[in-house]
Scaffold this motif. Structure first.
Motif, PDB file in Angstrom:
ATOM      1  N   ARG A 162       0.829  -1.206   0.000  1.00 29.01           N
ATOM      2  CA  ARG A 162       0.000   0.000   0.000  1.00 29.01           C
ATOM      3  C   ARG A 162       0.866   1.259   0.000  1.00 29.01           C
ATOM      4  N   GLY A 163       1.949   1.222   0.792  1.00 27.20           N
ATOM      5  CA  GLY A 163       2.833   2.381   0.830  1.00 27.20           C
ATOM      6  C   GLY A 163       3.498   2.636  -0.504  1.00 27.20           C
ATOM      7  N   ILE A 164       3.961   1.576  -1.165  1.00 23.50           N
ATOM      8  CA  ILE A 164       4.578   1.731  -2.485  1.00 23.50           C
ATOM      9  C   ILE A 164       3.569   2.258  -3.494  1.00 23.50           C
ATOM     10  N   LEU A 165       2.318   1.769  -3.426  1.00 24.37           N
ATOM     11  CA  LEU A 165       1.280   2.216  -4.349  1.00 24.37           C
ATOM     12  C   LEU A 165       0.985   3.697  -4.160  1.00 24.37           C
ATOM     13  N   ARG A 166       0.839   4.115  -2.897  1.00 24.08           N
ATOM     14  CA  ARG A 166       0.559   5.534  -2.641  1.00 24.08           C
ATOM     15  C   ARG A 166       1.722   6.413  -3.091  1.00 24.08           C
ATOM     16  N   PHE A 167       2.959   5.950  -2.842  1.00 19.28           N
ATOM     17  CA  PHE A 167       4.113   6.736  -3.265  1.00 19.28           C
ATOM     18  C   PHE A 167       4.172   6.833  -4.783  1.00 19.28           C
ATOM     19  N   GLY A 168       3.897   5.722  -5.487  1.00 20.28           N
ATOM     20  CA  GLY A 168       3.925   5.748  -6.942  1.00 20.28           C
ATOM     21  C   GLY A 168       2.883   6.680  -7.521  1.00 20.28           C
ATOM     22  N   ILE A 169       1.680   6.680  -6.961  1.00 22.11           N
ATOM     23  CA  ILE A 169       0.632   7.566  -7.462  1.00 22.11           C
ATOM     24  C   ILE A 169       0.994   9.024  -7.204  1.00 22.11           C
ATOM     25  N   SER A 170       1.510   9.317  -6.014  1.00 21.85           N
ATOM     26  CA  SER A 170       1.900  10.702  -5.706  1.00 21.85           C
ATOM     27  C   SER A 170       3.045  11.151  -6.605  1.00 21.85           C
ATOM     28  N   ALA A 171       4.041  10.273  -6.836  1.00 19.20           N
ATOM     29  CA  ALA A 171       5.143  10.634  -7.730  1.00 19.20           C
ATOM     30  C   ALA A 171       4.635  10.851  -9.151  1.00 19.20           C
ATOM     31  N   GLY A 172       3.662  10.032  -9.597  1.00 20.33           N
ATOM     32  CA  GLY A 172       3.094  10.221 -10.929  1.00 20.33           C
ATOM     33  C   GLY A 172       2.397  11.560 -11.060  1.00 20.33           C
ATOM     34  N   ILE A 173       1.681  11.981 -10.022  1.00 24.20           N
ATOM     35  CA  ILE A 173       1.000  13.282 -10.066  1.00 24.20           C
ATOM     36  C   ILE A 173       2.014  14.410 -10.190  1.00 24.20           C
ATOM     37  N   VAL A 174       3.076  14.340  -9.390  1.00 23.45           N
ATOM     38  CA  VAL A 174       4.097  15.399  -9.433  1.00 23.45           C
ATOM     39  C   VAL A 174       4.777  15.443 -10.802  1.00 23.45           C
ATOM     40  N   LEU A 175       5.174  14.268 -11.328  1.00 23.90           N
ATOM     41  CA  LEU A 175       5.880  14.236 -12.606  1.00 23.90           C
ATOM     42  C   LEU A 175       4.984  14.690 -13.749  1.00 23.90           C
TER      43      LEU A 175
END
Length: 803
Positions: A414-427
């Motif tokens: 879950r932590g990796i998924l949330r981090f990936g989604i947040s990084a995708g939004i920023v990028l």
């Protein structure tokens, strides 16, 4: 003129005659006897000269055969004539392909075409290079032959008595050498000209490839350059009239690229297409073997969608497995196949609340790849901004949807998924802003990379689930069932197999990440330079890359050593006629030997020279003299225990004040588990220097001793018979050695008996003792035999003292 075949014989006879004449000591007529006669040429030199002249004649005959152009050389010149205008046409389009913002189709198409021409030129040069090499060898032979003939003809005949046959042979060959050199020079000029022409064309193709690579690197550098001149999107409106012709031209180029790739790799393409039905058939067979799926099963993906899973794996892994190089031409079809195959599997992969969002992201990823390939960053700037904004909206909604999902999942995932989604939004936000303000290359790479990266979890999930199910089925139904380890440790093998599959997939994904974001190649180059920077410490040169290589090599060595030890313990040693201790000692020694070899190989892989370890060995010797005596003593004791085997794993031993069962025997210490459940780590030197009691060295037999008494007046022989009957009825007691029931003494309150019996299971000694005592007590009660308690007669003496 004499026959050529007779010339060597005549030369030999002449030489022999000259030698005989010199041996007689007769001086030739007209020679002053006081002056020494000139030494004639020795027979050995004359024979060697004749052989060299024969070799020269054979060389001239061979040259006459090799001088005419071969069919392969003529065909190679014709191929150069065909390739040259094609190469000029490609080089003329090089400026358009290296311009900033060029489309992937234009750039990759030209790069592929130049690579294809380079391959054709390399094949064309081979017969030309062979001809030049052969003619060069003839030229060197003619030069040596010319020098030989010139030396023979220039010899002073008054000083050296040369046979007339040799002079005639040399004169004849001299005339032939002049003509041969002239003809060889003309043929060699033609061959060298053709070879240089092919080399020049090949260099031009390679220069074109280097120019394209330089353009890629320049764009990647420009994507990260902050001080560059940027033209915002509102100042560069799209030219709608050029979009359709550009797309049509790039589609035609993509078709040509695909056909060229098909022609260059026809066998591999047929192998790729033949693998798809085989993969689908294997998936269907796997579904039948696994049986019906139940809700929540991990193999439901393979069971419900075998065809889609097969197509997805085929599209992702197939081209790499058969060795077809990546080009954007079939990359366009590949992304469509992957998205179409992943589409029906999303209900199994993701919760219902996010399925529509994921499908939208997959669709945008395919559109982004097609847009980059057909238009490029410059012409497709507005399209990339639109795609980036839509992707940003989908990612924001995806983050909100995943926050409300209540389905169970590991916290780390879950932590990796949330981090990936947040990084995708920023990028995505950075990519949209960069594209709007003119940094089109950075914007395109960020938007395209983030959207395409959404395919990675889907592909990894499908690949991992499929490979795991294949592994599980192999353990349950395949030949692996014949393995002892598969029967005794099924869960361990299943878990280790899944871990290996996950690790292998991660290794496959890592090289893809730089391709998703090409501008990071600069960062990877900088990281590579940092890792390769060397630090000199005395005579040892180290780098971070050496340390990483050492860590990886040591990890691999440990894993391999453990695997070999597991295979030895579970499969190999168990099938050999060896005792448990001997098998354990052998596997343990092999394990440590592999560790030592792996450590040495790891040091070599890390760049260490074994000669540099002398300092470490010297320091270790000093350490042994001061503080490592106990470690070395325990280590040597462990080796002695491994070979002597005074006890084995599972034996019950007593050493000092400790007793228990041996759990493991290491080279430094032994792990003993006490009856109370504690684990005692006993140094191995304790077993060598002290006394060790092993209750199970030869067998697990254990003697039980009971002492009991009966009341005075009891029939002793009957008591003895009753006890013997009780012993005979108990199955846990051994019949050999024979049980013993003896009368021992007349006690103060009872007639005492001693019962000695053996049990084959030493672990149940206490239980068996209790069951035997209870059975004897029950038998005594039934027979009316009393087990007395101590009785005392007390006599009270009263003494009256007088006054």
């Amino acid at each position: 003129m004499p026959n050529r075949g007779c010339l060597p014989i005549l030369a030999l006879l002449t030489c022999l005659a000259a030698a005989a004449h010199a041996a007689t000591g007769d001086a030739p007529a007209g020679t002053d006897s006081a002056q020494p006669a000139p030494a004639p040429q020795s027979p050995a030199n004359m024979i060697d000269t004749g052989r060299k002249l024969d070799a020269l004649a054979a060389e001239l005959a061979s040259l006459d055969t090799d001088l005419p152009e071969t069919a392969s050389a003529v065909r190679a010149r014709a191929e150069l004539d065909e390739i040259e205008p094609e190469l000029r046409r490609y080089l003329a389009s090089l400026p358009a392909a290296t311009a900033a913002g060029a489309s992937l189709i234009t750039r990759d198409g030209l790069d592929q075409a130049l690579a294809h021409i380079d391959t054709e030129l390399a094949a064309t040069r081979r017969p030309l290079d062979r001809r030049v090499t052969k003619l060069e060898s003839h030229r060197e032979a003619l030069i040596a032959g010319t020098d030989l003939v010139a030396a023979i003809l220039a010899t002073d005949r008054e000083d050296v008595d040369l046979p007339e046959a040799v002079l005639q042979r040399a004169t004849m060959l001299a005339a032939g050498l002049d003509s041969a050199r002239s003809r060889l020079r003309a043929a060699l000029d033609v061959a060298v000209t053709d070879t240089q022409r092919a080399a020049t064309m090949q260099q031009q193709a390679n220069d074109g490839h280097q120019a394209i690579e330089a353009a890629r690197r320049a764009e990647n550098e420009a994507a990260l350059t902050l001080g560059q001149q940027l033209r915002p999107l509102w100042k560069t409106p799209p030219r709608l009239g050029e979009i359709v012709p550009t797309i049509a031209t790039n589609l035609a180029s993509a078709r040509v690229m695909f056909l060229d790739s098909w022609q260059a790799n026809a066998g591999r393409w047929w192998l790729l297409f033949a693998g798809l039905p085989l993969l689908i058939g294997g998936m269907v067979a796997l579904r039948r073997a696994a049986g019906p799926a139940t809700p929540g099963e991990t193999q439901a993906l393979v069971l419900q969608h075998p065809t889609a899973a097969s197509v997805l794996l085929w599209a992702v892994l197939g081209p790499e497995l058969v060795g077809i190089g990546y080009t954007s031409s079939y990359g366009l079809l590949r992304i469509v196949i992957i998205v179409a195959a992943a589409w029906p599997m999303l209900p199994i992969i993701a919760p219902a609340s996010v399925q529509l969002l994921l499908r939208g992201l997959l669709f945008l990823a395919a559109v982004a790849i097609w847009l980059a390939a057909l238009l490029g960053a410059q012409a497709g700037a507005a399209g990339f901004v639109l795609i980036g904004v839509l992707g940003l909206v989908l990612f924001i909604r995806l983050r909100s949807a995943t926050a409300t999902v209540r389905e169970p999942a590991p916290s780390g995932l879950r932590g990796i998924l949330r981090f990936g989604i947040s990084a995708g939004i920023v990028l995505l936000a950075v990519g949209v802003i960069a594209a709007v303000f003119g940094n089109l290359r950075l914007g395109q790479q960020l938007i395209e990379g983030v959207l395409v990266s959404t395919l990675l979890p889907v592909v990894l999930f499908v690949a991992a689930q499929t490979l795991r199910e294949l592994w599980d089925q192999a353990l349950e139904r395949g030949p692996a069932r014949n393995l002892r380890a598969a029967r005794t440790h099924p869960e361990l093998l299943r878990r280790r197999g899944h871990q290996l599959i996950n690790f292998a997939l991660v290794l496959l994904v890592l090289p893809i990440l730089p391709r998703l974001f090409p501008f990071t190649s600069l960062l990877w180059s900088a990281l590579d330079q940092i890792l390769r920077a060397r630090l000199e410490v005395g005579g040892i040169s180290l780098s971070l890359l050496n340390i990483v290589a050492l860590f990886v090599a040591v990890t691999v060595a440990i894993v391999l050593a453990r695997f070999v030890r597991f295979a030895l313990d579970e499969e190999i040693m168990a099938r050999l006629p060896m005792t448990t201790g001997a098998a354990s000692a052998a596997s343990r020694l092999v394990y440590y030997l592999l560790l030592v070899i792996g450590l040495l190989m790891a040091l070599a892989a890390a760049g260490f020279e074994l000669g540099q370890l002398t300092l470490v060995v010297s320091a270790l010797g000093v350490g042994l003299g001061f503080g490592l005596q106990n470690i070395v003593s325990n280590f040597v004791s462990g080796i002695v225990l491994a070979f002597e085997r005074p006890f084995q794993i599972g034996d019950v031993i007593e050493v000092g004040q400790q007793s228990g069962r041996v759990l493991s025997i290491g080279l430094r210490a032994t792990n003993v588990r006490t009856p109370d459940g504690a684990e005692v780590i006993v140094p191995n030197s304790t077993f060598i220097s002290g006394n060790v009691i092993n209750w199970t060295l030869s067998d697990r037999m254990r003697r039980i001793e009971l002492t009991l008494g009966v009341a005075y007046g009891s029939d002793l022989r009957r008591v003895q018979a009753i006890i013997q009957q009780v012993i005979d009825r108990m199955p846990d007691l051994a019949r050999s050695p024979e049980p013993l029931v003896v009368f021992t003494s007349f006690g103060e309150s009872a007639l005492n008996f001693r019962v000695l019996v053996w049990t084959p299971d030493g672990d149940r000694t206490l239980i068996t003792t209790s069951e035997l005592a209870l059975a004897i007590n029950d038998a005594f009660q039934e027979a009316g035999i009393e087990i007395p308690f101590p009785q005392r007669d007390i006599h009270i003496r009263t003494q009256v003292q007088g006054v």
